[in-house]
Scaffold this motif. Structure first.
Motif, PDB file in Angstrom:
ATOM      1  N   ARG A   1       0.815  -1.224   0.000  1.00 40.71           N
ATOM      2  CA  ARG A   1       0.000   0.000   0.000  1.00 40.71           C
ATOM      3  C   ARG A   1       0.847   1.273   0.000  1.00 40.71           C
ATOM      4  N   LEU A   2       2.149   1.109  -0.150  1.00 40.87           N
ATOM      5  CA  LEU A   2       3.037   2.272  -0.136  1.00 40.87           C
ATOM      6  C   LEU A   2       3.095   2.940  -1.500  1.00 40.87           C
ATOM      7  N   PHE A   3       3.189   4.256  -1.494  1.00 44.26           N
ATOM      8  CA  PHE A   3       3.416   5.009  -2.727  1.00 44.26           C
ATOM      9  C   PHE A   3       4.402   6.121  -2.396  1.00 44.26           C
ATOM     10  N   GLY A   4       5.438   6.253  -3.212  1.00 50.93           N
ATOM     11  CA  GLY A   4       6.488   7.227  -2.921  1.00 50.93           C
ATOM     12  C   GLY A   4       6.298   8.548  -3.645  1.00 50.93           C
ATOM     13  N   LEU A   5       6.684   9.627  -2.975  1.00 52.11           N
ATOM     14  CA  LEU A   5       6.733  10.933  -3.634  1.00 52.11           C
ATOM     15  C   LEU A   5       8.186  11.389  -3.660  1.00 52.11           C
ATOM     16  N   THR A   6       8.616  11.890  -4.800  1.00 54.29           N
ATOM     17  CA  THR A   6       9.942  12.477  -4.859  1.00 54.29           C
ATOM     18  C   THR A   6       9.832  13.876  -5.462  1.00 54.29           C
ATOM     19  N   ILE A   7      10.934  14.602  -5.474  1.00 51.34           N
ATOM     20  CA  ILE A   7      10.907  16.006  -5.879  1.00 51.34           C
ATOM     21  C   ILE A   7      12.327  16.405  -6.259  1.00 51.34           C
TER      22      ILE A   7
ATOM     23  N   VAL B   1      16.994  13.027  -1.391  1.00 51.90           N
ATOM     24  CA  VAL B   1      16.194  12.650  -2.556  1.00 51.90           C
ATOM     25  C   VAL B   1      16.803  11.418  -3.241  1.00 51.90           C
ATOM     26  N   ARG B   2      18.125  11.416  -3.367  1.00 52.75           N
ATOM     27  CA  ARG B   2      18.779  10.283  -4.033  1.00 52.75           C
ATOM     28  C   ARG B   2      18.548   8.992  -3.255  1.00 52.75           C
ATOM     29  N   GLN B   3      18.672   9.089  -1.927  1.00 51.29           N
ATOM     30  CA  GLN B   3      18.475   7.897  -1.094  1.00 51.29           C
ATOM     31  C   GLN B   3      17.021   7.421  -1.110  1.00 51.29           C
ATOM     32  N   ALA B   4      16.104   8.379  -1.078  1.00 50.91           N
ATOM     33  CA  ALA B   4      14.685   8.000  -1.092  1.00 50.91           C
ATOM     34  C   ALA B   4      14.347   7.269  -2.392  1.00 50.91           C
ATOM     35  N   GLU B   5      14.839   7.800  -3.509  1.00 46.90           N
ATOM     36  CA  GLU B   5      14.549   7.151  -4.792  1.00 46.90           C
ATOM     37  C   GLU B   5      15.191   5.757  -4.853  1.00 46.90           C
ATOM     38  N   ALA B   6      16.377   5.630  -4.274  1.00 47.32           N
ATOM     39  CA  ALA B   6      17.033   4.313  -4.230  1.00 47.32           C
ATOM     40  C   ALA B   6      16.180   3.326  -3.423  1.00 47.32           C
TER      41      ALA B   6
ATOM     42  N   PHE C   1      12.883   3.505  -2.947  1.00 46.53           N
ATOM     43  CA  PHE C   1      11.686   3.166  -3.740  1.00 46.53           C
ATOM     44  C   PHE C   1      12.019   2.074  -4.742  1.00 46.53           C
ATOM     45  N   MET C   2      13.153   2.253  -5.427  1.00 45.30           N
ATOM     46  CA  MET C   2      13.495   1.292  -6.474  1.00 45.30           C
ATOM     47  C   MET C   2      13.839  -0.066  -5.874  1.00 45.30           C
ATOM     48  N   ARG C   3      14.595  -0.041  -4.794  1.00 44.00           N
ATOM     49  CA  ARG C   3      15.014  -1.304  -4.177  1.00 44.00           C
ATOM     50  C   ARG C   3      13.805  -2.153  -3.777  1.00 44.00           C
ATOM     51  N   PHE C   4      12.750  -1.489  -3.252  1.00 43.47           N
ATOM     52  CA  PHE C   4      11.600  -2.254  -2.762  1.00 43.47           C
ATOM     53  C   PHE C   4      10.415  -2.268  -3.741  1.00 43.47           C
ATOM     54  N   GLY C   5      10.677  -1.824  -4.963  1.00 42.55           N
ATOM     55  CA  GLY C   5       9.622  -1.854  -5.976  1.00 42.55           C
ATOM     56  C   GLY C   5       8.405  -1.019  -5.600  1.00 42.55           C
ATOM     57  N   ILE C   6       8.653   0.102  -4.918  1.00 43.61           N
ATOM     58  CA  ILE C   6       7.544   0.988  -4.532  1.00 43.61           C
ATOM     59  C   ILE C   6       7.292   1.985  -5.658  1.00 43.61           C
ATOM     60  N   PRO C   7       6.062   2.039  -6.189  1.00 47.57           N
ATOM     61  CA  PRO C   7       5.801   3.012  -7.254  1.00 47.57           C
ATOM     62  C   PRO C   7       5.981   4.418  -6.696  1.00 47.57           C
TER      63      PRO C   7
END
Lengths: 272, 272
Positions: free
Chosen positions: B198-204, B232-237, B239-245
């Motif tokens: 149920r997770l969804f990530g926001l980046t900026i 931001v770089r770590q957050a996106e990493a 998201f990608m690592r855990f397959g979070i959209p």
């Protein structure tokens, strides 16, 4: 079977859905199944939408209704090949407006000029943050920045109304909860006194208030009908004593409450 | 002079204003002055509206445009006597729908059946309260009740998006701020692990984030570009690592962010 309805847009679909839903509620004996298809901004996405529409037509054996706000003609042409009945939400009125205004519509995706849009948008988000920071009497020293201060007893509808007004209208709204201490001596709380002309009161029927409070704190004094009756009566006496305009939120939605407040205070009735 | 535009309704005027504003933004070289006139539900109020319209016509020497969602014919007849050009937002489409649906429209004020409306409304307000209670990781033990959990670094747009989705769609959305501690070891915070689907990530973009943070805490490490870039770089990493959209909120409005999330997650694309 419910009749399938599609809201198709090259943007969020909010305009199509708002208008389409208003129209469909005029048909009281019908049931509809809503499908929102936003961001249809290529011919390929339009083809996918057509497949979805035709599948819904097959499944329901009813002709789908399509409300669309598409402006690109190539995309419109694809949607026109579907089995649905198309209600062209924007196009229908554009000719009439073009004649009246003497200018051709731009037919581009997107709504506001960019700079204008960015400034307005930033203001709306600032207003939401202001509402959150000044919720429930949290930071009384920023009331001087508020365009409007909602007051009322706990759970009379202040917070959702503040957030709605901030989000939709970009207006800086704070709120202040009237507590028993405030109410007892029928005086305006000190923090509010300098801002009297920006105050707006919310009231609510005691029975409804007791029901709402009971969900939060069942069987408490706070939620008792007796307590709610006392608080509501005192709050209304306070509003009347200080000539503070107020309205009853019992049977009103947050949209209705917001609209009435903004018209009464002149904050929305007229604007650029 | 700006051309006067009136949005006239027997209810809040939201439908008229939403559609009318969309239409007018197609005329890029024109400036308009908006007047919202809600709750025109008597002939007397209609006459007052006509006076307002005619005054605006005199002052601007331009024909006002009127977008209306009035359903009562007596009231419509009064508005028709004004100097404005009337765009009948609902009526224009009702005939076409009547033919397609084989039912007469009800022509009554108000939108949804009452019980239906009350239940949906209560759900929306419950969702707003849920969003407030579960903002910023406040009460992590209620994540099991959330239909959606937004995650992202501080000031990436989580809170306004949650509130908008709750208010407009009645969806229970929580949010969780990714802190430096969470980000350092590229693990999913414990509180979130059971709710991964149920997770969804926001980046900026880091530059934009630094600008937003600087308004809150100027010249802080928190607002520095370096810090923002790292987070931001770590957050996106993560998201990608855990397959979070996830999606980038930098150039999107809260309406756009909400629409994309709800379509991506299937929470809005299709519903009754």
């Amino acid at each position: 079977m419910n009749r399938p309805v599609f809201f198709i847009s090259d943007s969020t679909g909010i305009t199509a859905e708002t208008l389409g839903s208003s129209l469909l509620t005029q048909f009281e004996h019908m049931e509809f199944e809503h499908h929102v298809v936003p961001y249809v901004d290529t011919v390929e996405k339009a083809q996918l939408a057509v497949e979805k529409i035709n599948r819904a037509a097959d499944n329901s054996r009813l002709q789908p209704i399509i409300f669309d706000t598409l402006v690109n003609q190539d995309i419109r042409d694809v949607i026109a090949t579907s089995d649905g009945l198309i209600i062209d939400v924007l196009g229908t009125f554009l000719n009439k407006l073009e004649m009246a205004l003497g200018e051709k519509p731009s037919s581009t995706v997107g709504r506001l000029k960019n700079a204008d849009r960015d400034a307005k948008y930033k203001h709306r988000i600032d207003a939401v943050n202001f509402a959150l920071d000044n919720d429930d009497g949290a930071r009384i020293n920023r009331y001087d920045k508020a365009e409007l201060i909602l007051i009322g007893v706990s759970r009379s509808g202040k917070t959702p109304t503040c957030l709605y007004i901030a989000m939709q209208n970009g207006i800086f709204v704070a709120n202040y909860p009237l507590t028993e201490d405030d109410l007892e001596d029928l005086r305006l709380p000190k923090a509010l006194a300098p801002h009297r002309e920006r105050l707006f009161g919310l009231t609510i029927e005691a029975e409804r208030l007791a029901a709402i409070r009971s969900e939060r704190r069942p069987d408490s004094r706070y939620a008792s009908l007796r307590q709610c009756e006392d608080e509501v009566r005192q709050a209304e006496a306070l509003f009347m004593r200080f000539g503070i305009p107020y309205l009853d939120t019992t049977h009103a939605s947050v949209e209705e409450i917001a609209t009435r407040i903004l018209v009464d205070t002149g904050l929305r009735g007229q604007r650029r």
